[in-house]
Write a protein that holds these residues in place. Structure first.
Motif, mmCIF file in Angstrom:
data_model
loop_
_atom_site.group_PDB
_atom_site.id
_atom_site.type_symbol
_atom_site.label_atom_id
_atom_site.label_comp_id
_atom_site.label_asym_id
_atom_site.label_seq_id
_atom_site.Cartn_x
_atom_site.Cartn_y
_atom_site.Cartn_z
ATOM 1 N N SER A 18 0.685 -1.271 0.102
ATOM 2 C CA SER A 18 0.061 -0.071 -0.150
ATOM 3 C C SER A 18 0.939 1.226 0.172
ATOM 4 O O SER A 18 0.250 2.452 -0.200
ATOM 5 N N GLY A 19 2.107 1.266 0.158
ATOM 6 C CA GLY A 19 3.009 2.414 0.141
ATOM 7 C C GLY A 19 3.235 3.065 1.614
ATOM 8 O O GLY A 19 3.825 4.077 1.515
ATOM 9 N N LEU A 20 2.572 2.546 2.420
ATOM 10 C CA LEU A 20 2.456 3.268 3.956
ATOM 11 C C LEU A 20 3.865 2.993 4.442
ATOM 12 O O LEU A 20 4.329 1.885 4.251
ATOM 13 N N PRO A 21 4.333 3.812 5.369
ATOM 14 C CA PRO A 21 5.692 3.536 6.215
ATOM 15 C C PRO A 21 5.441 2.209 6.748
ATOM 16 O O PRO A 21 4.587 1.612 7.186
ATOM 17 N N ALA A 22 6.667 1.287 6.651
ATOM 18 C CA ALA A 22 6.684 -0.207 6.986
ATOM 19 C C ALA A 22 6.384 -0.109 8.468
ATOM 20 O O ALA A 22 5.651 -1.241 8.890
ATOM 21 N N ALA A 23 6.643 0.885 9.440
ATOM 22 C CA ALA A 23 6.507 0.625 10.805
ATOM 23 C C ALA A 23 5.306 0.808 11.252
ATOM 24 O O ALA A 23 4.258 0.051 11.933
ATOM 25 N N VAL A 24 4.445 1.610 10.288
ATOM 26 C CA VAL A 24 2.915 1.899 10.584
ATOM 27 C C VAL A 24 2.263 0.561 9.938
ATOM 28 O O VAL A 24 1.391 0.156 10.657
ATOM 29 N N LEU A 25 2.674 0.033 8.938
ATOM 30 C CA LEU A 25 2.058 -1.072 8.433
ATOM 31 C C LEU A 25 2.111 -2.336 9.312
ATOM 32 O O LEU A 25 1.004 -2.873 9.601
ATOM 33 N N LEU A 26 3.097 -2.407 9.949
ATOM 34 C CA LEU A 26 3.366 -3.525 11.017
ATOM 35 C C LEU A 26 2.534 -3.310 12.091
ATOM 36 O O LEU A 26 1.788 -4.401 12.739
ATOM 37 N N LEU A 83 -3.084 2.886 11.241
ATOM 38 C CA LEU A 83 -2.669 3.255 10.048
ATOM 39 C C LEU A 83 -2.558 4.877 10.072
ATOM 40 O O LEU A 83 -1.418 5.410 9.327
ATOM 41 N N SER A 84 -3.087 5.501 10.978
ATOM 42 C CA SER A 84 -2.995 6.987 11.019
ATOM 43 C C SER A 84 -1.552 7.129 11.847
ATOM 44 O O SER A 84 -1.066 8.417 11.558
ATOM 45 N N GLY A 85 -1.174 6.238 12.331
ATOM 46 C CA GLY A 85 0.253 6.398 12.975
ATOM 47 C C GLY A 85 0.558 6.896 14.397
ATOM 48 O O GLY A 85 1.315 6.710 15.109
ATOM 49 N N LEU B 25 11.387 -6.934 7.522
ATOM 50 C CA LEU B 25 10.141 -7.656 7.672
ATOM 51 C C LEU B 25 9.257 -7.300 6.305
ATOM 52 O O LEU B 25 8.716 -8.459 5.728
ATOM 53 N N LEU B 26 8.998 -6.099 5.896
ATOM 54 C CA LEU B 26 8.003 -6.247 4.681
ATOM 55 C C LEU B 26 8.590 -6.666 3.418
ATOM 56 O O LEU B 26 7.920 -7.444 2.666
#
Lengths: 224, 224
Positions: A18-26, A83-85, B25-26
């Motif tokens: 989705s292109g969101l930052p990796a830490a946010v996605l996790l 997701l909003s982080g 991880l991603l």
């Protein structure tokens, strides 16, 4: 089965790309994984209670919580917050209480529409839950509240795929007369109140609070 | 089915909570997702060909590639490379060629052990693939190479769960006489050579190259 497995993986891939930052996605994935675990647990309990026979109102509410509330309202809100982080913990806790209560109310409304709705309006075949013998909260309420004669009218269609429309209409009337329909409506109202109170108590942006409140009312009043 | 779904989610959660950096991880998840998609595709093709009847050697090799090579060797290597966080593209490409070739060889050895192995040694019930009518590469080779009399000896057990041990032994002999066993061994050798050549050509650390080479040989020579 394989198509379901494939869709599961594709959904993971969509999230991952989705292109969101990796830490946010996790962080969001943690909510997503919990949601999926709860959905599996709810489905398991639903099958178990279906085989068991009457497991009672409490068991049916647990199934509604895991199988419906979690993935329709509760976890999606927390997923969005992740997701909003940067959402404060007391906002997340507010979403949790709101989502759980409204999600259960949503499923209770679904139970009622399955018996009293109009197929042309809801798209849901009226009477199908009864003919399938689905142990919804509404059905468990009816079995626990019905007088013997009402119980027999319900038994005539419950789990019988060939039950006539007239018998289904009569069973629906028996559920109303037992008090189960009113009790289900009261449970919906109580949950909406709990949900709106949780929204009011959490430090949520006022615009978001208003919209979530409106969504809650729409989801439990839909097509009733 | 639900337990399988649950294990899928738990595996995701294990990856997500492993403590490795989020971006790493991603990257690893992308390989993991591709692996899962290939496994589903391979399983689908396997079922399809099982229903179709003889789909031919090429189709069986495709199933082996998607269903076995991908998750046993090829993608795990790429998964590991992604987890390490900084592997050169030509090393990843070398792993890809090596893993695909050795993974297919591994499955071909598995086919042979299913017909010619010893259950006490392999833990794999000898003759089960034949009795189940599993369309392995070895079986497709046999069907394409067998003379009519050999074909009939194979047909007597193929897909018959009640075939006697003597009939299974005779069918195994017919497969050998058809030349299919030797052809499967030649396919294994060719793939191991391809895999080792890919290892040699890629700028892989010499210690890692030696160990991967040894693993490749062990996996295709196991218990033969």
């Amino acid at each position: 089965m394989l198509l379901g497995d494939l869709c599961t993986v594709w959904a993971d891939r969509l999230i991952g790309t989705s292109g969101l930052p990796a830490a946010v996605l996790l962080g969001a994935r943690r909510e997503y994984d919990e949601m999926r675990i709860e959905a599996v647990a709810g489905q398991y309990l639903d099958i178990l209670h279906g085989a068991d026979g009457a497991a009672g109102v409490g068991a049916a509410v647990t199934v509604a919580r895991f199988k419906s509330a979690s993935y329709t309202v509760q976890r999606p809100l927390q997923f969005g917050a992740a997701l909003s982080g940067a959402v404060a913990p007391d906002v997340v806790a507010g979403y949790d209480r709101f989502g759980g209560a409204v999600g259960e109310a949503f499923q209770l409304r679904d139970d009622l529409l399955g018996v009293y709705g109009e197929t042309a309006v809801t798209g849901k075949p009226v009477g199908a839950d009864l003919r399938q013998g689905k142990r919804t909260v509404l059905a468990e309420l009816a079995f626990s509240l019905a007088a013997p004669a009402q119980h027999r009218r319900l038994d005539r269609v419950f789990g019988d795929p060939d039950a006539s429309d007239a018998a289904v209409t009569d069973a629906a009337a028996a559920i109303t007369e037992s008090g189960a329909r009113a009790e289900a409506e009261a449970m919906i109202s109580a949950r909406v109140s709990t949900g709106l109170a949780a929204l009011a108590a959490a430090p949520i942006d006022p615009v978001a609070r208003d919209r979530l409140g409106a969504l809650a009312l729409a989801s439990v009043q839909r097509l009733a």
